[in-house]
Design a protein around this motif. Structure first.
Motif, PDB file in Angstrom:
ATOM      1  N   LEU A  30       3.397  11.604  15.137  1.00 19.95           N
ATOM      2  CA  LEU A  30       4.197  10.441  14.752  1.00 19.95           C
ATOM      3  C   LEU A  30       3.456   9.144  15.079  1.00 19.95           C
ATOM      4  CD1 LEU A  30       7.752  11.581  15.900  1.00 19.95           C
ATOM      5  CD2 LEU A  30       6.918  11.400  13.555  1.00 19.95           C
ATOM      6  N   ASP A  31       2.808   9.105  16.240  1.00 16.89           N
ATOM      7  CA  ASP A  31       2.017   7.921  16.605  1.00 16.89           C
ATOM      8  C   ASP A  31       0.875   7.704  15.615  1.00 16.89           C
ATOM      9  OD1 ASP A  31       3.602   7.427  18.780  1.00 16.89           O
ATOM     10  OD2 ASP A  31       2.273   8.390  20.234  1.00 16.89           O
ATOM     11  N   ALA A  32       0.245   8.805  15.203  1.00 16.93           N
ATOM     12  CA  ALA A  32      -0.877   8.693  14.268  1.00 16.93           C
ATOM     13  C   ALA A  32      -0.426   8.122  12.927  1.00 16.93           C
ATOM     14  CB  ALA A  32      -1.529  10.060  14.069  1.00 16.93           C
ATOM     15  N   LEU A  33       0.790   8.453  12.521  1.00 16.97           N
ATOM     16  CA  LEU A  33       1.296   7.990  11.228  1.00 16.97           C
ATOM     17  C   LEU A  33       1.895   6.590  11.294  1.00 16.97           C
ATOM     18  CD1 LEU A  33       3.054  11.272  10.022  1.00 16.97           C
ATOM     19  CD2 LEU A  33       0.829  10.384   9.314  1.00 16.97           C
ATOM     20  N   ALA A  34       1.980   6.040  12.503  1.00 14.83           N
ATOM     21  CA  ALA A  34       2.637   4.739  12.658  1.00 14.83           C
ATOM     22  C   ALA A  34       1.762   3.573  12.210  1.00 14.83           C
ATOM     23  CB  ALA A  34       3.054   4.544  14.121  1.00 14.83           C
ATOM     24  N   HIS A  35       0.465   3.816  11.982  1.00 17.84           N
ATOM     25  CA  HIS A  35      -0.445   2.729  11.601  1.00 17.84           C
ATOM     26  C   HIS A  35      -0.586   2.671  10.079  1.00 17.84           C
ATOM     27  CE1 HIS A  35      -3.921   0.116  11.450  1.00 17.84           C
ATOM     28  NE2 HIS A  35      -3.835  -0.063  12.761  1.00 17.84           N
ATOM     29  N   PRO A  36      -0.402   1.507   9.473  1.00 20.06           N
ATOM     30  CA  PRO A  36      -0.448   1.418   7.999  1.00 20.06           C
ATOM     31  C   PRO A  36      -1.800   1.812   7.404  1.00 20.06           C
ATOM     32  CG  PRO A  36      -0.357  -0.771   9.009  1.00 20.06           C
ATOM     33  CD  PRO A  36      -0.061   0.210  10.088  1.00 20.06           C
ATOM     34  N   LEU A  37      -2.901   1.521   8.105  1.00 17.19           N
ATOM     35  CA  LEU A  37      -4.206   1.896   7.563  1.00 17.19           C
ATOM     36  C   LEU A  37      -4.373   3.415   7.522  1.00 17.19           C
ATOM     37  CD1 LEU A  37      -6.743  -0.699   9.038  1.00 17.19           C
ATOM     38  CD2 LEU A  37      -5.870  -0.510   6.706  1.00 17.19           C
ATOM     39  N   ARG A  38      -3.851   4.089   8.542  1.00 20.99           N
ATOM     40  CA  ARG A  38      -3.973   5.547   8.539  1.00 20.99           C
ATOM     41  C   ARG A  38      -3.120   6.164   7.427  1.00 20.99           C
ATOM     42  NH1 ARG A  38      -4.771   4.640  14.219  1.00 20.99           N
ATOM     43  NH2 ARG A  38      -2.584   4.895  14.825  1.00 20.99           N
ATOM     44  N   LEU A  39      -1.996   5.549   7.140  1.00 24.53           N
ATOM     45  CA  LEU A  39      -1.184   6.031   6.018  1.00 24.53           C
ATOM     46  C   LEU A  39      -1.931   5.866   4.696  1.00 24.53           C
ATOM     47  CD1 LEU A  39       2.419   4.766   6.904  1.00 24.53           C
ATOM     48  CD2 LEU A  39       1.587   7.117   6.903  1.00 24.53           C
ATOM     49  N   ARG A  40      -2.664   4.772   4.559  1.00 25.17           N
ATOM     50  CA  ARG A  40      -3.458   4.579   3.336  1.00 25.17           C
ATOM     51  C   ARG A  40      -4.537   5.648   3.213  1.00 25.17           C
ATOM     52  NH1 ARG A  40      -4.586  -1.949   3.813  1.00 25.17           N
ATOM     53  NH2 ARG A  40      -2.388  -2.605   3.835  1.00 25.17           N
ATOM     54  N   LEU A  41      -5.198   5.935   4.319  1.00 27.88           N
ATOM     55  CA  LEU A  41      -6.233   6.969   4.288  1.00 27.88           C
ATOM     56  C   LEU A  41      -5.633   8.322   3.915  1.00 27.88           C
ATOM     57  CD1 LEU A  41      -8.265   6.005   7.500  1.00 27.88           C
ATOM     58  CD2 LEU A  41      -8.828   5.490   5.116  1.00 27.88           C
ATOM     59  N   LEU A  42      -4.453   8.609   4.449  1.00 30.60           N
ATOM     60  CA  LEU A  42      -3.806   9.882   4.124  1.00 30.60           C
ATOM     61  C   LEU A  42      -3.430   9.957   2.648  1.00 30.60           C
ATOM     62  CD1 LEU A  42      -1.491  10.471   7.230  1.00 30.60           C
ATOM     63  CD2 LEU A  42      -3.573  11.702   6.621  1.00 30.60           C
ATOM     64  N   ARG A  43      -3.041   8.846   2.073  1.00 29.20           N
ATOM     65  CA  ARG A  43      -2.709   8.831   0.643  1.00 29.20           C
ATOM     66  C   ARG A  43      -3.918   9.245  -0.182  1.00 29.20           C
ATOM     67  NH1 ARG A  43      -0.231   3.348  -1.335  1.00 29.20           N
ATOM     68  NH2 ARG A  43      -0.365   4.525  -3.291  1.00 29.20           N
ATOM     69  N   THR A  44      -5.082   8.761   0.212  1.00 29.76           N
ATOM     70  CA  THR A  44      -6.298   9.129  -0.514  1.00 29.76           C
ATOM     71  C   THR A  44      -6.664  10.586  -0.252  1.00 29.76           C
ATOM     72  OG1 THR A  44      -7.092   6.855  -0.330  1.00 29.76           O
ATOM     73  CG2 THR A  44      -8.722   8.533  -0.881  1.00 29.76           C
ATOM     74  N   LEU A  45      -6.565  11.005   1.008  1.00 24.93           N
ATOM     75  CA  LEU A  45      -6.909  12.383   1.351  1.00 24.93           C
ATOM     76  C   LEU A  45      -5.950  13.383   0.715  1.00 24.93           C
ATOM     77  CD1 LEU A  45      -7.811  11.884   5.117  1.00 24.93           C
ATOM     78  CD2 LEU A  45      -9.385  12.483   3.268  1.00 24.93           C
ATOM     79  N   ALA A  46      -4.734  12.946   0.409  1.00 24.92           N
ATOM     80  CA  ALA A  46      -3.778  13.846  -0.237  1.00 24.92           C
ATOM     81  C   ALA A  46      -4.255  14.258  -1.626  1.00 24.92           C
ATOM     82  CB  ALA A  46      -2.409  13.174  -0.329  1.00 24.92           C
ATOM     83  N   ARG A  47      -5.164  13.471  -2.206  1.00 25.58           N
ATOM     84  CA  ARG A  47      -5.695  13.793  -3.536  1.00 25.58           C
ATOM     85  C   ARG A  47      -6.891  14.735  -3.464  1.00 25.58           C
ATOM     86  NH1 ARG A  47      -4.879   8.078  -3.649  1.00 25.58           N
ATOM     87  NH2 ARG A  47      -3.027   7.527  -4.873  1.00 25.58           N
ATOM     88  N   GLY A  48      -7.421  14.943  -2.234  1.00 21.62           N
ATOM     89  CA  GLY A  48      -8.561  15.837  -2.075  1.00 21.62           C
ATOM     90  C   GLY A  48      -9.474  15.362  -0.963  1.00 21.62           C
ATOM     91  N   PRO A  49     -10.453  16.194  -0.548  1.00 21.83           N
ATOM     92  CA  PRO A  49     -11.376  15.831   0.530  1.00 21.83           C
ATOM     93  C   PRO A  49     -12.227  14.611   0.162  1.00 21.83           C
ATOM     94  CG  PRO A  49     -11.420  18.201   0.115  1.00 21.83           C
ATOM     95  CD  PRO A  49     -10.655  17.584  -1.014  1.00 21.83           C
TER      96      PRO A  49
END
Length: 361
Positions: free
Chosen positions: A281-300
C-alpha cells in the motif's frame, strides 16, 4: 502490529493442539451472524436460518454479541474436551465475575471493562458505566447487559440452553464431517511438533503465526499491539473449519492464551502477512510509481524505456522501481545487455483480498 505470547521456559507439552466442539460451534454462530465474512459458507448459513425454529432464531439474535464481532473468551476453551456437553460444563464452572466481564467486553465493545474496578456486579457506578457502553451499541446490547447484570445465573443458563439447542438444530450434523478434517489437521500438527519442533507446527497453522527467533515468544500478525504470557498455563491451538479466514486469539489477563486458526483448504496459498500488505500500500501511495505501474501493466520495460515514457531521469526511475520490487509488485530479469521489469499482476490484483484478509483475521 503484532500480538505476542511469552512462552519463555514453557515446557513443550504445555503447547497443545486440540479440537474443540464449543469453539467450532462458536465459529458457526459467527458465520450465521456475519455471513458476508464467509462467502464459502453462504449456502450453509442460508439453509440453517431457513430451518431454525423462530424461538431459537430469536435466542441467537439476543445473544449474538457473544460471537458476532468477536468471541467471548469463555467460548474458546483452554482445555478442549471431546464433547460439547463437557465443555459447557467447564464454562459453568467459571465464576460470575470472569463470565460477566468477558460477556460485557463483546456486548459493549470495550476492552476497558476488563480492568474495571470495582466490579459492575457489585458497584453501582461501574454498573452504570457498563450499561452506558452497551446502550451506545444499541437497544439489544443494552437489554442483554441489563439482564446479565441483574441475574447472571439466569442469563448463563439461557445461553447454555441456546447452545444446546444449536447442537440439535445444526451443529451435530455438521460436526461429523468437520471433526474428520480437524483430526487430519491435528495429526499433521502433532507430527510436526514431534519431528521439527514448535516453529514448524506454528508455521503450518497459519502464515500469520510464527515463533520469534529467540524461541521465547509466539508472534501473531494481528491489527493490534498486545502482549500476554503463557507462564503457568500454556497455550492452546484450536483448528477450525468454519472459522476461516479468521485468526482468533484469547489474550485477556487471567485467561490462558488460546489461538483458533483456520484449517487450510486444499490449494490456496498462505495469507499474506500484514507487513507485506502495508509495504505494498505504501508503494502504491506515490503518484510516480502508479504511472510506472500503468506502463508496466502493458508489458515488460527497461529502466530507460520507463524514463523516456514519463520524462524522468533513470536514477529517479530506478529508486521507484526498487520500492516496487521490495513490495513484491514487480520482477526484474536481465536479457542480454538490458534489465526488463515486469509487473506481478496476480499479486497486485490480490491486494484488495489480501488487505481484507489481514483486517478480518
Amino acid at each position: 502490529m503484532t500480538l505476542r505470547i511469552d512462552i519463555s521456559g514453557l515446557p513443550s507439552e504445555r503447547l497443545r493442539f486440540a479440537a474443540s466442539p464449543l469453539a467450532e460451534l462458536t465459529a458457526m454462530l459467527h458465520v450465521l451472524a456475519e455471513p458476508g465474512h464467509h462467502p464459502q459458507f453462504a449456502g450453509w448459513a442460508g439453509d440453517v436460518w431457513a430451518g431454525l425454529r423462530p424461538e431459537l432464531a430469536e435466542r441467537l439474535r439476543e445473544a449474538e454479541f457473544l460471537w458476532r464481532s468477536s468471541q467471548a473468551d469463555f467460548l474458546l476453551p483452554a482445555r478442549p474436551r471431546p464433547t460439547l456437553a463437557e465443555e459447557l460444563d467447564d464454562v459453568d464452572r467459571i465464576d460470575d465475575e470472569a463470565y460477566v466481564t468477558a460477556a460485557l467486553v463483546t456486548t459493549c465493545g470495550s476492552n476497558r471493562l476488563r480492568s474495571a474496578a470495582p466490579s459492575p456486579l457489585t458497584d453501582a457506578s461501574a454498573r452504570e458505566r457498563a450499561l452506558d457502553l452497551a446502550q451506545a451499541r444499541g437497544p439489544r446490547q443494552e437489554a442483554f447487559a441489563e439482564r446479565l447484570l441483574a441475574d447472571p445465573a439466569a442469563v448463563r443458563a439461557r445461553v447454555r440452553r441456546t447452545l444446546e439447542q444449536c447442537a440439535d438444530a445444526f451443529f451435530d450434523a455438521a460436526w461429523t464431517g468437520v471433526a474428520v478434517r480437524l483430526a487430519t489437521d491435528l495429526r499433521l500438527k502433532h507430527d510436526l511438533l514431534r519431528r521439527q519442533g514448535v516453529g514448524a507446527a506454528l508455521a503450518s497453522a497459519s502464515g500469520a503465526v510464527a515463533l520469534a527467533p529467540d524461541g521465547d515468544c509466539i508472534v501473531v500478525d494481528k491489527l493490534q499491539d498486545k502482549a500476554t504470557s503463557a507462564h503457568g498455563t500454556g497455550v492452546t491451538f484450536i483448528p477450525s473449519v468454519f472459522g476461516s479466514p479468521h485468526l482468533v486469539v484469547v489474550h485477556a489477563p487471567g485467561w490462558q492464551p488460546v489461538v483458533q486458526y483456520p484449517v487450510a483448504e486444499p490449494g490456496p496459498a498462505e495469507p499474506v502477512p500484514l507487513e507485506t500488505v502495508t509495504l505494498r500500500l505504501d508503494a502504491l501511495a506515490h503518484p510516480l510509481r502508479l504511472r510506472l505501474l500503468r506502463t508496466l501493466a502493458r508489458g515488460p520495460h527497461t529502466t530507460g524505456e520507463l524514463a523516456h515514457a514519463w520524462e524522468l531521469s533513470r536514477p529517479e526511475v530506478s529508486r521507484h522501481l526498487a520500492v516496487l520490487r521490495r513490495a513484491g509488485l514487480l520482477t526484474s530479469r536481465r536479457h542480454g545487455r538490458y534489465v526488463r521489469h515486469a509487473l506481478k499482476v496476480p499479486d497486485l490484483s490480490a491486494l484488495g483480498t489480501d488487505l481484507l484478509a489481514a483486517v478480518l483475521r
